[in-house]
Design an enzyme around this catalytic site. Structure first.
Site, PDB file in Angstrom:
ATOM      1  N   LYS A 210       7.081   8.392   4.416  1.00 21.69           N
ATOM      2  CA  LYS A 210       8.241   7.627   3.955  1.00 21.69           C
ATOM      3  C   LYS A 210       9.259   8.566   3.300  1.00 21.69           C
ATOM      4  CE  LYS A 210       9.415   3.849   0.852  1.00 21.69           C
ATOM      5  NZ  LYS A 210       8.944   2.754   0.015  1.00 21.69           N
ATOM      6  N   GLU A 216       0.807  16.943   0.810  1.00 23.49           N
ATOM      7  CA  GLU A 216      -0.236  17.036   1.835  1.00 23.49           C
ATOM      8  C   GLU A 216       0.384  16.979   3.232  1.00 23.49           C
ATOM      9  OE1 GLU A 216      -0.218  15.035  -0.774  1.00 23.49           O
ATOM     10  OE2 GLU A 216      -2.232  14.743  -1.605  1.00 23.49           O
ATOM     11  N   GLY A 272       4.795   1.931   1.042  1.00 22.69           N
ATOM     12  CA  GLY A 272       3.901   2.719   1.896  1.00 22.69           C
ATOM     13  C   GLY A 272       2.679   1.928   2.341  1.00 22.69           C
ATOM     14  N   ARG A 273       2.056   1.212   1.409  1.00 22.25           N
ATOM     15  CA  ARG A 273       0.812   0.489   1.729  1.00 22.25           C
ATOM     16  C   ARG A 273       1.078  -0.830   2.460  1.00 22.25           C
ATOM     17  NH1 ARG A 273       1.903   1.089  -3.534  1.00 22.25           N
ATOM     18  NH2 ARG A 273       2.257  -0.747  -4.860  1.00 22.25           N
ATOM     19  N   GLU A 358      -3.728   0.141  -5.264  1.00 18.74           N
ATOM     20  CA  GLU A 358      -2.437   0.749  -5.603  1.00 18.74           C
ATOM     21  C   GLU A 358      -1.464  -0.366  -6.008  1.00 18.74           C
ATOM     22  OE1 GLU A 358      -0.910   4.832  -3.957  1.00 18.74           O
ATOM     23  OE2 GLU A 358       0.042   3.278  -2.762  1.00 18.74           O
ATOM     24  N   HIS A 389     -28.567  -2.303   4.586  1.00 20.88           N
ATOM     25  CA  HIS A 389     -29.663  -1.346   4.416  1.00 20.88           C
ATOM     26  C   HIS A 389     -29.282  -0.264   3.428  1.00 20.88           C
ATOM     27  CE1 HIS A 389     -31.901  -3.211   7.684  1.00 20.88           C
ATOM     28  NE2 HIS A 389     -30.692  -3.478   8.149  1.00 20.88           N
ATOM     29  N   LYS A 509       0.017  14.419  -9.388  1.00 15.79           N
ATOM     30  CA  LYS A 509       0.836  15.189  -8.432  1.00 15.79           C
ATOM     31  C   LYS A 509       1.609  16.283  -9.169  1.00 15.79           C
ATOM     32  CE  LYS A 509       2.244  11.611  -5.093  1.00 15.79           C
ATOM     33  NZ  LYS A 509       3.402  10.899  -4.576  1.00 15.79           N
TER      34      LYS A 509
HETATM   35  O1  F6P Z   1      -0.150   8.092  -3.147  1.00 18.06           O
HETATM   36  C1  F6P Z   1       1.147   7.702  -3.415  1.00 18.06           C
HETATM   37  C2  F6P Z   1       1.955   7.417  -2.187  1.00 18.06           C
HETATM   38  O2  F6P Z   1       3.283   7.359  -2.581  1.00 18.06           O
HETATM   39  C3  F6P Z   1       1.550   6.146  -1.453  1.00 18.06           C
HETATM   40  O3  F6P Z   1       2.053   5.008  -2.045  1.00 18.06           O
HETATM   41  C4  F6P Z   1       2.093   6.418  -0.102  1.00 18.06           C
HETATM   42  O4  F6P Z   1       1.578   5.532   0.848  1.00 18.06           O
HETATM   43  C5  F6P Z   1       1.651   7.843   0.088  1.00 18.06           C
HETATM   44  O5  F6P Z   1       1.827   8.428  -1.192  1.00 18.06           O
HETATM   45  C6  F6P Z   1       2.378   8.629   1.130  1.00 18.06           C
HETATM   46  O6  F6P Z   1       3.742   8.744   0.880  1.00 18.06           O
HETATM   47  P1  F6P Z   1       4.758   9.195   1.996  1.00 18.06           P
HETATM   48  O7  F6P Z   1       4.690   8.219   3.115  1.00 18.06           O
HETATM   49  O8  F6P Z   1       6.092   9.225   1.330  1.00 18.06           O
HETATM   50  O9  F6P Z   1       4.344  10.565   2.477  1.00 18.06           O
END
Ligand code: F6P
Length: 547
Positions: A210, A216, A272-273, A358, A389, A509
């Protein structure tokens, strides 16, 4: 922990529920079923093709009446209308919350800041459909002219969990001549293992973020670019054929070197979620095709309509949200187990963890006051029958109350001999065992020696919902996800929290950004953390260079 004033949803209904709980806490489901022989038929709902049996909950008609009153007093009706209208209900980020617009039909109109967002949603869907069709048909080719047969989604959180869950859930409908992989972790192992057997000339990366700034994802995206260029002789023009982006941030996408013509847009009013049905679902659409993707959207939409228009007492997401609140705030339950009896839903609990935790892992109200009641429970789970199990022992005989959601289907997508009847027998048996248990008398009557009796008693009275649908289709998946989205919304409304921000992920972060140069720098850094963090950093620096 905070200086803010405490707040409590001490509405009359909340107080009445607290009182009512005292009268119900020791009542057993065995007695509730014995008192009403039609309970198992009566306490059920069916809507949009989803059947909910909620009879095995520790509730009476009075509980339901009070929970519905609580929803009214909390202003749930107005909040639902505000969300669907596009009001900026995400107050701490000053944003509208409009994932429901992602699945609105073309004929609807939803105005945000004077603009109807529905045409833009459909324009992106059409662009995704055109691109997916070109990739699936082999019209879109890689830099060397080879057909794209591998798609790697690079993203994390909502930009990964939705795509990977949906791919696994809908694998049955996917193009089996293609390979789909998902890279999320900044741990290099994730990337290395995902591409180790792939040919860069046949591989398309979908960089999903987003913000297009997430550590990452950007680290993995740069590694992917280097891997692809190394495999294709270093020609930078190859990027255009092997990288597309899904983002709200065109400037960062261009900076990375992806032509914005190859960018699929979404908007800041999609959390995002809550984004798996936006362009973030591009890998899903390539896997299952545009038609199946659209039928998933229509499933989402039918649950949206049900949530928006159905009176609370017949409203499945409202009821499920209220039941979760009932156990969380009155029975002191700390978790909810989601137990899909469908192997294709193996990543559904992981997906729900972000959606629920979240969203509702918050300790202040919309006004910033500290809550004095419990909010979002821990969601967890695994597919059945495997979990039986493993951890079910604790659900059956442990000391904690763990409300369970069982999810099952009347038809299997892989009907093999007796498998499906056996699978479904286990759904019904587990819910029955949890609710009714086995008394000491019953255990003794089986000839169990006295010393062993206590070990073999099942107290029962452990609540569960059973959710049934015909079979797992793209449409049903959309309905299930929307069901949980709206259940989360219902809970958040009553807890008076903002289910749509996520400030809690920021501190870690920021600290990691500070520590990275302390690990990478060539000379000993002057550390000013606490003694534990300093010590761990020093030890890591010493050890990482060692043999
Ligand atoms: O972990 C925080 C967060 O902002 C989530 O809400 C989101 O889904 C994820 O990081 C990834 O963010 P982006 O799509 O901006 O890379």
């Amino acid at each position: 922990m905070t200086t803010a004033v405490d707040s409590s949803p001490q509405t009359p209904a909340w107080a009445a529920l607290a009182k009512h709980y005292e009268t119900l806490r020791d009542v057993h489901l065995r007695d509730l079923f014995a008192q009403d022989l039609s309970r198992g038929q009566r306490l059920t709902l069916e809507a949009a093709g989803i059947y909910l049996d909620y009879s095995k909950n520790r509730i009476t008609d009075e509980t339901l009446r009070l929970l519905m009153r609580l929803a009214e007093e909390a202003g749930l009706r107005e909040r639902i209308d505000a969300m669907f209208r596009g009001d900026k209900i995400n107050v701490s980020e000053r944003r509208a919350v409009l994932h429901v617009a992602l699945r609105a039909p073309k004929s609807e109109s939803i105005i945000v800041e004077g603009q109807d967002v529905v045409p833009a949603v459909h324009a992106v869907l059409d662009k995704m459909a055109g691109f997916s069709t070109r990739v699936r048909s082999g019209t879109w080719r890689g830099h060397t002219g080879k057909r794209i047969v591998n798609v790697v989604n690079v993203g994390i959180g909502g930009s990964d969990l939705g795509p990977v869950m949906a791919y696994e859930a809908l694998k049955h409908y996917s193009d089996r001549s293609m390979t789909f992989r998902f890279v999320s972790n900044v741990d290099g192992t994730d990337f290395a293992e995902a591409v180790r057997d792939l040919d860069p000339a046949e591989t398309l990366f979908v960089i999903s973020s987003k913000t297009f700034t997430t550590l990452e994802t950007m680290t993995n995206a740069h590694t992917a670019r280097a891997w692809m260029l190394a495999g294709l002789g270093g020609d930078e023009t190859a990027v255009a054929k092997h990288f597309v982006a899904v983002s709200t941030n065109a400037a960062e996408v261009s900076k990375f070197g992806i032509d914005t013509a190859n960018m699929f847009e979404f908007w800041d009013w999609v959390g995002g979620r809550y984004s798996m049905d936006s362009a973030i679902g591009l890998s899903t659409m390539i896997a299952i095709g545009p038609e199946n993707f659209r039928s998933m959207l229509s499933g989402f939409h039918s649950m949206d309509v049900h949530f928006r228009t159905t009176p609370f007492e017949k409203n499945i997401p409202v009821l499920m949200g209220l039941l979760t609140l009932w156990y969380t705030d009155f029975f002191d339950a700390q978790t909810v187990a989601v137990l899909p009896y469908e192997q294709y839903l193996k990543r559904f609990p992981a997906y729900l963890q972000q959606l629920t935790m979240e969203s509702n892992g918050k300790h202040v109200t919309l006004e910033g006051a500290h809550v004095d009641y419990e909010t979002g429970p821990v969601y967890w789970g695994e597919p059945g029958t495997n979990g039986q199990h493993s951890f079910y022992q604790l659900i059956h005989q442990g000391t904690r109350l763990i409300p369970c959601d069982f999810i099952g289907f009347s038809k299997s997508l892989n009907p093999l001999g007796r498998h499906h009847d056996m699978l479904m027998a286990n759904v019904f048996a587990q819910a029955e065992a949890l609710a009714f248990g086995k008394t000491a008398e019953q255990v003794k009557a089986e000839g169990t020696p006295d010393w062993l009796v206590p070990h073999r008693v099942f107290e029962g009275n452990r609540p569960s919902n059973t959710i049934l649908a015909d079979k797992l289709t793209p449409e049903v998946l959309g309905k299930l996800v929307a069901l949980y989205e709206h259940s989360v919304f219902t809970q958040g409304t009553i807890w008076q929290i903002n289910s749509f921000d996520q400030w809690g992920v920021e501190l870690g972060k920021a600290l990691a950004q500070r520590i990275i140069p302390e690990l990478e720098g060539p000379s000993e850094p002057a550390l000013s953390h606490d003694s534990s963090t300093n010590n761990l950093i020093e030890r890591y620096r010493r050890e990482k260079e060692g043999a």
